[in-house]
Scaffold this active site. Structure first.
Site, PDB file in Angstrom:
ATOM      1  N   GLU A 218      78.148  31.741  27.755  1.00  0.00           N
ATOM      2  CA  GLU A 218      77.068  31.605  28.682  1.00  0.00           C
ATOM      3  C   GLU A 218      75.710  31.469  27.763  1.00  0.00           C
ATOM      4  O   GLU A 218      75.416  32.204  27.023  1.00  0.00           O
ATOM      5  CB  GLU A 218      76.905  32.898  29.655  1.00  0.00           C
ATOM      6  CG  GLU A 218      75.912  32.891  30.514  1.00  0.00           C
ATOM      7  CD  GLU A 218      76.016  34.003  31.574  1.00  0.00           C
ATOM      8  OE1 GLU A 218      77.185  34.538  31.815  1.00  0.00           O
ATOM      9  OE2 GLU A 218      74.945  34.618  31.981  1.00  0.00           O
ATOM     10  N   ASP A 241      72.758  29.472  32.427  1.00  0.00           N
ATOM     11  CA  ASP A 241      72.071  30.569  33.434  1.00  0.00           C
ATOM     12  C   ASP A 241      70.518  30.270  33.263  1.00  0.00           C
ATOM     13  O   ASP A 241      70.314  29.671  34.400  1.00  0.00           O
ATOM     14  CB  ASP A 241      72.455  32.025  32.828  1.00  0.00           C
ATOM     15  CG  ASP A 241      71.809  33.217  33.599  1.00  0.00           C
ATOM     16  OD1 ASP A 241      70.961  33.083  34.590  1.00  0.00           O
ATOM     17  OD2 ASP A 241      72.083  34.488  33.345  1.00  0.00           O
ATOM     18  N   LYS A 265      71.104  33.367  39.492  1.00  0.00           N
ATOM     19  CA  LYS A 265      70.175  34.203  39.863  1.00  0.00           C
ATOM     20  C   LYS A 265      69.579  33.763  41.081  1.00  0.00           C
ATOM     21  O   LYS A 265      69.097  32.621  41.107  1.00  0.00           O
ATOM     22  CB  LYS A 265      69.154  34.607  38.989  1.00  0.00           C
ATOM     23  CG  LYS A 265      69.866  34.597  37.456  1.00  0.00           C
ATOM     24  CD  LYS A 265      70.430  36.162  37.412  1.00  0.00           C
ATOM     25  CE  LYS A 265      71.153  36.631  35.943  1.00  0.00           C
ATOM     26  NZ  LYS A 265      72.568  35.792  35.661  1.00  0.00           N
ATOM     27  N   TRP A 320      76.609  40.821  39.186  1.00  0.00           N
ATOM     28  CA  TRP A 320      76.193  41.935  38.682  1.00  0.00           C
ATOM     29  C   TRP A 320      74.940  42.496  39.204  1.00  0.00           C
ATOM     30  O   TRP A 320      74.047  41.779  39.866  1.00  0.00           O
ATOM     31  CB  TRP A 320      75.517  41.265  37.134  1.00  0.00           C
ATOM     32  CG  TRP A 320      75.144  42.439  36.239  1.00  0.00           C
ATOM     33  CD1 TRP A 320      75.690  43.080  35.333  1.00  0.00           C
ATOM     34  CD2 TRP A 320      73.517  42.934  36.109  1.00  0.00           C
ATOM     35  NE1 TRP A 320      74.825  44.035  34.921  1.00  0.00           N
ATOM     36  CE2 TRP A 320      73.793  43.831  35.314  1.00  0.00           C
ATOM     37  CE3 TRP A 320      72.536  42.354  36.795  1.00  0.00           C
ATOM     38  CZ2 TRP A 320      72.390  44.410  35.077  1.00  0.00           C
ATOM     39  CZ3 TRP A 320      71.340  43.142  36.651  1.00  0.00           C
ATOM     40  CH2 TRP A 320      71.243  44.168  35.888  1.00  0.00           C
TER      41      TRP A 320
END
Ligand code: 0XW
Ligand code: MG
Length: 367
Positions: A218, A241, A265, A320
């Site tokens: 990642e 990410d 996100k 998460w």
């Protein structure tokens, strides 16, 4: 129904255990921004945005509140019936600043869900499950200690681990990945997250020195170009990410085949409305992804979980939430909790969480 007021609250979330260490930064306490959007009938919707410090991404807490101050006056008095119109209104008030718009987008969806009597997951297209997998994210730590934590978390039921590396000697990173794999094996899926901290050369070395260990790599390097340069040279799948800064960045990564998957996100991409677009883009190319945020309490956790419930489970990499690293809950009555490495999807109308008033200080701004 028209928007009567928008209140902005600040909440400090100290890191349990003292510090959360990533390649790019170490954070001790996070500054979360909550928004409460109230309509004329007294109904309130909640949103949250909480950058994990000012270095992880080009976002910071004061920036979020300054951006909301630009946008919010333009929303007061507007009808909440059209999310499209409200999104347009936000763009007319401020260019960019997705992470601030995200808090308002989430609050508006919470309001709409409550008004219609349906959960946010239904507004996002409909849930495929009532329980989503989470993943445990370690800090950059010593190899043996990280392997010990990894074993504990697999025992606690986590189906996936994210092992942080970067910002130190290559030898330590390679040893960490090997020790975790020896300790955990196929009992959990493994992501190795360098949070932009490696040169392409270091990423190539780690890839070669960890051959045969089935992890996904990642955000190994800082820019999308550096990550793209790894394509065809590394054997591990590469996920993006931090580089997925907006919808266009995701479109570019998907269409050019730079990424094999994503750590996504919600606030970085502008909220749940934009994340639905990303979810559907990823589905077209069968790309796996997570639905998380950088940090925050129960409001952002609920937003991530509602979205997660709508993702095809075979491609889902988990949600998460910061629960393991913060004390208590913003909503102690209906908290978002990890049980056996999984999170129940709230079934109540809207997000299904409300910050407890006694936990909130006076608003830092009212529009
Ligand atoms: C594991 N996270 C979701 C928490 C921190 O914000 C870092 C982040 C990541 O995946 O990079
Ligand atoms: Mg990451």
């Amino acid at each position: 129904m028209r928007i009567e007021s928008i209140k902005v609250y600040q909440m400090l979330l100290p890191v349990k255990g003292g510090a959360y260490r990533m390649a790019s930064d170490t954070v001790q306490a996070l500054d979360s921004t909550l928004v409460e959007v109230t309509t004329e009938d007294g109904l309130s919707g909640w949103g949250e945005t909480c950058p994990v410090g000012p270095v992880y991404q080009p976002q910071h807490a004061l920036g979020a509140r300054a951006a909301i101050a630009e946008i919010a006056p333009g929303l007061v008095g507007e009808d909440t019936a059209s999310m499209r119109r409200l999104a347009k209104r936000m763009d007319e008030r401020l260019n960019g600043h997705n992470y601030a718009k995200a808090a308002l987008d989430i609050a508006l969806l919470d309001l709409t869900g409550q008004r219609l009597g349906i959960p946010v997951s239904t507004l996002l297209g409909g849930a495929l499950t009532d329980r989503v997998p989470s993943y445990y994210s370690t800090i950059v730590g010593a190899p043996d200690e990280t392997a010990r934590v990894a074993v504990d978390k697999v025992k606690a039921g986590y189906p996936r681990l994210q092992i942080k590396i970067g910002g130190r000697d290559l030898e330590q990173d390679v040893a960490t990945v090997h020790k975790v794999w020896e300790a955990v094996g196929f009992k959990a899926r493994i992501a190795v997250d360098a949070n932009r901290g490696l040169t392409a050369a270091a990423a190539l070395h780690i890839d070669r020195l960890c051959q045969g260990i089935p992890f996904v790599f990642e955000q190994p390097c800082n820019t999308m170009e550096e990550v793209a340069s790894l394509k065809g040279r590394v054997t591990h799948p590469v996920y993006l990410d931090e580089n997925t800064e907006d919808l266009n960045a995701v479109l570019r990564a998907v269409s050019s085949g730079i990424a094999d998957g994503f750590g996504l996100k919600v606030t970085r991409l502008g909220g749940l409305t934009n994340m639905v677009t990303v979810r559907d883009l990823c589905a077209i190319r069968s790309l796996p992804h997570s639905c998380d945020d950088a940090w925050g309490g129960d409001v952002i956790a609920a937003a991530c979980v509602h979205l997660a419930a709508t993702v095809e489970p075979r491609r889902f990499e988990g949600t998460w939430i910061a629960q393991e690293y913060i004390e208590g809950h913003t909503d102690p009555v209906n908290p978002i909790v990890i049980e056996n490495g999984h999170i129940r999807v709230p079934q109540m109308p809207g997000l299904g969480v409300k910050p407890e008033r006694s936990r909130l200080k006076a608003p830092v701004a009212i529009f």
